[in-house]
Design a protein around this motif. Structure first.
Motif, PDB file in Angstrom:
ATOM      1  N   LYS A 101       0.807  -1.219   0.000  1.00 46.93           N
ATOM      2  CA  LYS A 101       0.000   0.000   0.000  1.00 46.93           C
ATOM      3  C   LYS A 101       0.849   1.283   0.000  1.00 46.93           C
ATOM      4  O   LYS A 101       0.555   2.220  -0.725  1.00 46.93           O
ATOM      5  N   GLY A 102       1.885   1.294   0.817  1.00 47.27           N
ATOM      6  CA  GLY A 102       2.654   2.528   0.972  1.00 47.27           C
ATOM      7  C   GLY A 102       3.797   2.681   0.000  1.00 47.27           C
ATOM      8  O   GLY A 102       4.599   3.611   0.119  1.00 47.27           O
ATOM      9  N   TRP A 123       8.657   5.756  -0.812  1.00 50.20           N
ATOM     10  CA  TRP A 123       7.609   5.305   0.113  1.00 50.20           C
ATOM     11  C   TRP A 123       6.815   6.504   0.607  1.00 50.20           C
ATOM     12  O   TRP A 123       7.373   7.597   0.758  1.00 50.20           O
ATOM     13  N   VAL A 124       5.531   6.268   0.910  1.00 50.29           N
ATOM     14  CA  VAL A 124       4.702   7.401   1.361  1.00 50.29           C
ATOM     15  C   VAL A 124       5.237   7.988   2.668  1.00 50.29           C
ATOM     16  O   VAL A 124       5.232   9.206   2.855  1.00 50.29           O
ATOM     17  N   ASP A 125       5.716   7.132   3.576  1.00 50.71           N
ATOM     18  CA  ASP A 125       6.299   7.614   4.828  1.00 50.71           C
ATOM     19  C   ASP A 125       7.145   6.497   5.456  1.00 50.71           C
ATOM     20  O   ASP A 125       7.227   5.393   4.908  1.00 50.71           O
ATOM     21  N   ALA A 171       5.363   3.174   6.303  1.00 53.17           N
ATOM     22  CA  ALA A 171       5.195   2.251   5.171  1.00 53.17           C
ATOM     23  C   ALA A 171       6.456   1.407   4.972  1.00 53.17           C
ATOM     24  O   ALA A 171       6.383   0.209   4.686  1.00 53.17           O
TER      25      ALA A 171
END
Lengths: 96, 96
Positions: free
Chosen positions: B34-35, B57-59, B62
């Motif tokens: 997902k991330g 990566w989103v953060d 993740a």
């Protein structure tokens, strides 16, 4: 397409903002280049003296042109004076 | 968003295709996470024993989830056995 990772480690005591101000100028001018897909400057989360360009170029010729550009020839020598080391790798994505 | 560069140098004599077959599985599964914004595997143009993941990566959360995923826990130890060294850096893009 080729990817480039250029990892610089600043000399101890170097003012990071002095380095960044020069490096930002390179980013700004490089992003105008025809063969440049992506050109980013990144700071290591755990060590702010590690500053790394992560780049994408249409081909090696575009990168060769970049290395002969006015902004590289004028500014990169100044950046190198502030660095302890520079590690440059050129990559092609593997076939999956 | 964070960027990751994971640079691996294979041990002398390691079959690169053996390494790539394992690494491709990690790429395939990781891209479903997902991330994960971008996850690429790249071969050094001048030294085919240098294989580097360039990732977005989103953060950091993740990335932490990724590091606990089944494909990482199962496959990455096998990859590490084939490597001489692994260099991992986490980055945030600087403000321009």
């Amino acid at each position: 397409m080729i990817r480039v990772v250029c990892k610089a480690k600043l000399k101890p005591g170097v003012d990071i903002e002095e380095y960044l101000n020069l490096a930002r100028e390179v980013v700004k001018e490089t992003r105008k280049e025809k063969g440049c897909i992506m050109y980013t400057l990144n700071e290591d989360i755990n060590d702010s003296s590690i500053l790394t360009n992560i780049e994408e170029w249409v081909d090696e010729e575009a990168l060769n042109q970049h290395n002969k550009s006015e902004h590289v020839l004028n500014i990169v020598p100044k950046l190198r004076e502030l660095r302890e080391s520079t590690e440059i790798n050129l990559y092609r994505e593997v076939k999956y």
